[in-house]
Design a protein around this motif. Structure first.
Motif, PDB file in Angstrom:
ATOM      1  N   THR A  14      -9.320  -4.454 -82.129  1.00 32.35           N
ATOM      2  CA  THR A  14     -10.227  -4.348 -81.073  1.00 32.35           C
ATOM      3  C   THR A  14     -10.515  -5.635 -80.309  1.00 32.35           C
ATOM      4  O   THR A  14     -11.339  -5.748 -79.431  1.00 32.35           O
ATOM      5  CB  THR A  14     -11.525  -3.664 -81.254  1.00 32.35           C
ATOM      6  N   ILE A  15      -9.785  -6.695 -80.821  1.00 32.95           N
ATOM      7  CA  ILE A  15      -9.946  -7.964 -80.002  1.00 32.95           C
ATOM      8  C   ILE A  15      -9.913  -7.782 -78.735  1.00 32.95           C
ATOM      9  O   ILE A  15      -8.951  -7.362 -77.942  1.00 32.95           O
ATOM     10  CB  ILE A  15      -8.965  -9.015 -80.864  1.00 32.95           C
ATOM     11  N   ASP A  16     -10.631  -8.431 -77.993  1.00 28.44           N
ATOM     12  CA  ASP A  16     -10.664  -8.553 -76.450  1.00 28.44           C
ATOM     13  C   ASP A  16      -9.553  -9.623 -75.904  1.00 28.44           C
ATOM     14  O   ASP A  16      -9.655 -10.617 -76.320  1.00 28.44           O
ATOM     15  CB  ASP A  16     -11.937  -9.261 -75.844  1.00 28.44           C
ATOM     16  N   ARG A  37     -14.698   2.761 -87.789  1.00 29.42           N
ATOM     17  CA  ARG A  37     -15.265   1.946 -86.659  1.00 29.42           C
ATOM     18  C   ARG A  37     -14.407   1.751 -85.386  1.00 29.42           C
ATOM     19  O   ARG A  37     -14.488   1.992 -84.295  1.00 29.42           O
ATOM     20  CB  ARG A  37     -16.200   0.853 -87.040  1.00 29.42           C
ATOM     21  N   ALA A  38     -13.140   1.067 -85.928  1.00 27.86           N
ATOM     22  CA  ALA A  38     -12.158   0.910 -84.992  1.00 27.86           C
ATOM     23  C   ALA A  38     -11.724   1.987 -84.511  1.00 27.86           C
ATOM     24  O   ALA A  38     -11.509   2.153 -83.079  1.00 27.86           O
ATOM     25  CB  ALA A  38     -11.082   0.026 -85.898  1.00 27.86           C
ATOM     26  N   ARG A  39     -11.581   3.219 -84.950  1.00 31.87           N
ATOM     27  CA  ARG A  39     -10.893   4.212 -84.377  1.00 31.87           C
ATOM     28  C   ARG A  39     -11.881   4.958 -83.381  1.00 31.87           C
ATOM     29  O   ARG A  39     -11.628   5.142 -82.342  1.00 31.87           O
ATOM     30  CB  ARG A  39     -10.727   5.331 -85.452  1.00 31.87           C
ATOM     31  N   ALA A  40     -13.441   4.892 -83.720  1.00 28.26           N
ATOM     32  CA  ALA A  40     -14.336   5.134 -82.727  1.00 28.26           C
ATOM     33  C   ALA A  40     -14.252   4.294 -81.355  1.00 28.26           C
ATOM     34  O   ALA A  40     -14.310   4.789 -80.353  1.00 28.26           O
ATOM     35  CB  ALA A  40     -15.716   5.098 -83.390  1.00 28.26           C
ATOM     36  N   ILE A  41     -14.193   2.873 -81.625  1.00 29.22           N
ATOM     37  CA  ILE A  41     -14.111   1.963 -80.638  1.00 29.22           C
ATOM     38  C   ILE A  41     -13.090   2.167 -79.735  1.00 29.22           C
ATOM     39  O   ILE A  41     -13.189   2.345 -78.438  1.00 29.22           O
ATOM     40  CB  ILE A  41     -14.017   0.542 -80.921  1.00 29.22           C
ATOM     41  N   LEU A  42     -11.783   2.545 -80.088  1.00 25.98           N
ATOM     42  CA  LEU A  42     -10.730   2.644 -79.450  1.00 25.98           C
ATOM     43  C   LEU A  42     -10.459   3.954 -78.891  1.00 25.98           C
ATOM     44  O   LEU A  42      -9.454   4.074 -78.106  1.00 25.98           O
ATOM     45  CB  LEU A  42      -9.225   2.266 -80.192  1.00 25.98           C
TER      46      LEU A  42
END
Length: 242
Positions: free
Chosen positions: A104-106, A235-240
């Motif tokens: 999720t890095i910007d 969490r990463a799946r939710a963010i993406l």
């Protein structure tokens, strides 16, 4: 300086086996990191790995992968080998080391690290974010940067520690393990033995400071999610998915 982004990745994680290949919405996690690095749009991007399955996944997604030795002690050593294989002529003098577990890095954060190299005395650039959660101030897994502010969110790093530092009133800064290297500084760094404070704190970047290298850090607004556990992956799946 002409930049290149290198992403070290290996299968050694114990809390989340086969982490780089963990599925996130139909793509391996390493491919998501690759995409974020490509979106930074500062130069070519390649994954440095000792695992053919990771290289195959990257190539299947249209990316560049370099197979490296399996016995590297750190990601810095791995990207140094990959750099020599990809660019033996020395065309790329600015190397961005983006960890392979930051899906999720910007992309703007990658560009911010690269921008620190505008000063010719800076050997190594990195990122920090102000600690806002009280429980993180004393957490040893949250590495703190102690530095002198230079203005506009930029700091000259003086030390990195797992302790709560510096003492007294004022902000504390969470170090983010994304690095911008001058090529000659990276070559010098990997040739040095681990330093005394590096071994004590278990923080590789202290080797650079102990060797007299200038390290600058740029503040960013958000600490990117590092995926180390199944809960982090959720969490990463939710963010993406947002």
């Amino acid at each position: 300086m002409i930049p290149i982004v290198l992403i070290p990745a290996r299968m050694a994680a114990t809390r989340l086996p086969d982490k780089p290949l963990a599925d996130i919405h139909g793509q391996p996690m390493i491919v998501h990191v690759l995409r974020r690095a490509q979106e930074a749009d500062i130069g070519p991007v390649a994954v440095a790995t000792d695992t053919p399955a990771i290289a195959d996944a990257v190539r299947a997604a249209g990316g560049i992968a370099v197979l490296t030795a399996a016995d590297h002690p750190s990601g810095s050593d791995r990207i140094h080998e990959a750099l020599g294989r990809l660019d033996p002529e020395g065309r790329h003098q600015l190397i961005l080391n983006v960890q392979g577990d930051l899906p999720t890095i910007d992309p703007a954060a990658i560009r911010a690290a690269a921008a620190l190299m505008d000063h010719p005395d800076v050997a190594l650039g990195t990122l920090v974010a102000e600690i806002l959660r009280e429980e993180e101030r004393d957490a040893s897994q949250v590495v703190k940067m102690v530095g002198s502010p230079l203005g506009q969110g930029r700091h000259r790093a003086l030390y990195f520690t797992r302790a709560t530092a510096p003492w007294g009133e004022g902000p504390l800064y969470h170090h983010i393990g994304l690095y911008a290297w001058r090529r000659e500084a990276l070559a010098r760094f990997v040739a040095l033995p681990p330093s005394a404070l590096e071994r004590r704190e278990k923080l590789e970047q202290l080797r650079a400071l102990e060797a007299g290298m200038r390290v600058d850090a740029q503040e960013v607004a958000v600490v990117p999610l590092g995926v180390d556990t199944p809960a982090d992956l959720d969490r990463a799946r939710a963010i993406l998915a947002a």
